[in-house]
Write a protein that holds these residues in place. Structure first.
Motif, PDB file in Angstrom:
ATOM      1  N   PRO A   1      -2.972  46.950  85.090  1.00 30.30           N
ATOM      2  CA  PRO A   1      -3.871  45.980  84.454  1.00 30.30           C
ATOM      3  C   PRO A   1      -5.017  46.626  83.676  1.00 30.30           C
ATOM      4  O   PRO A   1      -5.520  46.037  82.720  1.00 30.30           O
ATOM      5  CB  PRO A   1      -4.392  45.141  85.618  1.00 30.30           C
ATOM      6  N   ASP A   2      -5.422  47.825  84.045  1.00 28.83           N
ATOM      7  CA  ASP A   2      -6.490  48.533  83.335  1.00 28.83           C
ATOM      8  C   ASP A   2      -5.940  49.659  82.469  1.00 28.83           C
ATOM      9  O   ASP A   2      -6.703  50.517  81.999  1.00 28.83           O
ATOM     10  CB  ASP A   2      -7.505  49.109  84.330  1.00 28.83           C
ATOM     11  N   GLY A   3      -4.637  49.662  82.271  1.00 28.74           N
ATOM     12  CA  GLY A   3      -4.014  50.727  81.497  1.00 28.74           C
ATOM     13  C   GLY A   3      -4.451  50.700  80.043  1.00 28.74           C
ATOM     14  O   GLY A   3      -4.964  49.699  79.542  1.00 28.74           O
ATOM     15  N   TYR A   4      -4.232  51.849  79.397  1.00 24.86           N
ATOM     16  CA  TYR A   4      -4.603  51.913  77.982  1.00 24.86           C
ATOM     17  C   TYR A   4      -3.690  52.875  77.219  1.00 24.86           C
ATOM     18  O   TYR A   4      -3.032  53.733  77.791  1.00 24.86           O
ATOM     19  CB  TYR A   4      -6.062  52.319  77.807  1.00 24.86           C
TER      20      TYR A   4
ATOM     21  N   GLU B   1      -8.449  53.790  71.020  1.00 26.28           N
ATOM     22  CA  GLU B   1      -8.093  53.339  72.368  1.00 26.28           C
ATOM     23  C   GLU B   1      -7.862  51.830  72.403  1.00 26.28           C
ATOM     24  O   GLU B   1      -8.644  51.061  71.852  1.00 26.28           O
ATOM     25  CB  GLU B   1      -9.197  53.717  73.352  1.00 26.28           C
TER      26      GLU B   1
ATOM     27  N   ARG C   1      -7.103  49.023  75.325  1.00 26.92           N
ATOM     28  CA  ARG C   1      -7.165  48.866  76.780  1.00 26.92           C
ATOM     29  C   ARG C   1      -6.752  47.452  77.194  1.00 26.92           C
ATOM     30  O   ARG C   1      -7.174  46.474  76.593  1.00 26.92           O
ATOM     31  CB  ARG C   1      -8.591  49.152  77.257  1.00 26.92           C
ATOM     32  N   GLY C   2      -5.928  47.386  78.240  1.00 30.72           N
ATOM     33  CA  GLY C   2      -5.505  46.107  78.804  1.00 30.72           C
ATOM     34  C   GLY C   2      -4.292  45.552  78.082  1.00 30.72           C
ATOM     35  O   GLY C   2      -3.948  45.975  76.976  1.00 30.72           O
TER      36      GLY C   2
ATOM     37  N   ALA D   1      -1.210  54.384  83.835  1.00 28.96           N
ATOM     38  CA  ALA D   1      -2.669  54.256  83.684  1.00 28.96           C
ATOM     39  C   ALA D   1      -3.023  54.511  82.228  1.00 28.96           C
ATOM     40  O   ALA D   1      -3.959  53.887  81.700  1.00 28.96           O
ATOM     41  CB  ALA D   1      -3.386  55.248  84.595  1.00 28.96           C
ATOM     42  N   SER D   2      -2.268  55.411  81.578  1.00 32.40           N
ATOM     43  CA  SER D   2      -2.526  55.666  80.154  1.00 32.40           C
ATOM     44  C   SER D   2      -1.327  56.321  79.498  1.00 32.40           C
ATOM     45  O   SER D   2      -0.479  56.936  80.158  1.00 32.40           O
ATOM     46  CB  SER D   2      -3.755  56.569  79.992  1.00 32.40           C
TER      47      SER D   2
END
Length: 107
Positions: A30-33, A40, A42-43, A101-102
Motif C-alpha cells: 500500500p505504501d509502495g512506489y 517518484e 507513491r501508492g 516496497a519499491s
C-alpha cells in the motif's frame, strides 16, 4: 533468468508481460512506489497513472532480462521495447512482506 526471482518481483514482471495494469499495481504494498529516473510515484493511484503513461499503457516489453544483482534489493537488467522508452535499463526491486516496497529504474 537463471537467478531466483522473489515472488513479488515475478508477479510484477508477469503483469508487464501480460500488459495487466491491475496485477502490476497489486504487486506493490500500500505504501509502495516507483522511482523512474528520479521521478517518484507513491501508492496505487500514482503507480497506476505512471504505468498507464509510461509502462503498460505504452505496451512495454522486456527482453534479454537477467539478474544483475541478486538479493534484496534485487536488480535486473533488461532491454525495454514498446511505444515509449526503448533501450537498456536496470530495475531494482525492494521486497517487503511479499510485496514490492519499491521499483527503481535507472540506466
Amino acid at each position: 533468468m537463471s537467478q531466483e526471482i522473489p515472488a513479488a518481483v515475478q508477479r510484477a514482471l508477469d503483469a508487464i508481460d501480460a500488459l495487466d495494469t491491475d496485477a502490476f499495481v497489486a504487486a506493490f504494498g500500500p505504501d509502495g512506489y516507483v522511482n523512474d529516473w528520479g521521478r517518484e510515484f507513491r501508492g496505487p493511484d500514482q503507480i497506476r497513472s505512471w504505468s498507464d503513461n509510461e509502462l503498460i499503457g505504452k505496451q512495454a516489453t522486456f527482453t534479454n532480462t537477467e539478474v544483475s544483482a541478486p538479493g534484496n534489493p534485487l536488480t535486473i537488467r533488461t532491454q525495454v521495447g514498446g511505444n515509449g522508452f526503448n533501450g537498456p535499463s536496470h530495475f531494482t526491486f525492494d521486497v517487503q512482506n511479499d510485496t514490492l516496497a519499491s521499483m527503481t529504474i535507472t540506466a
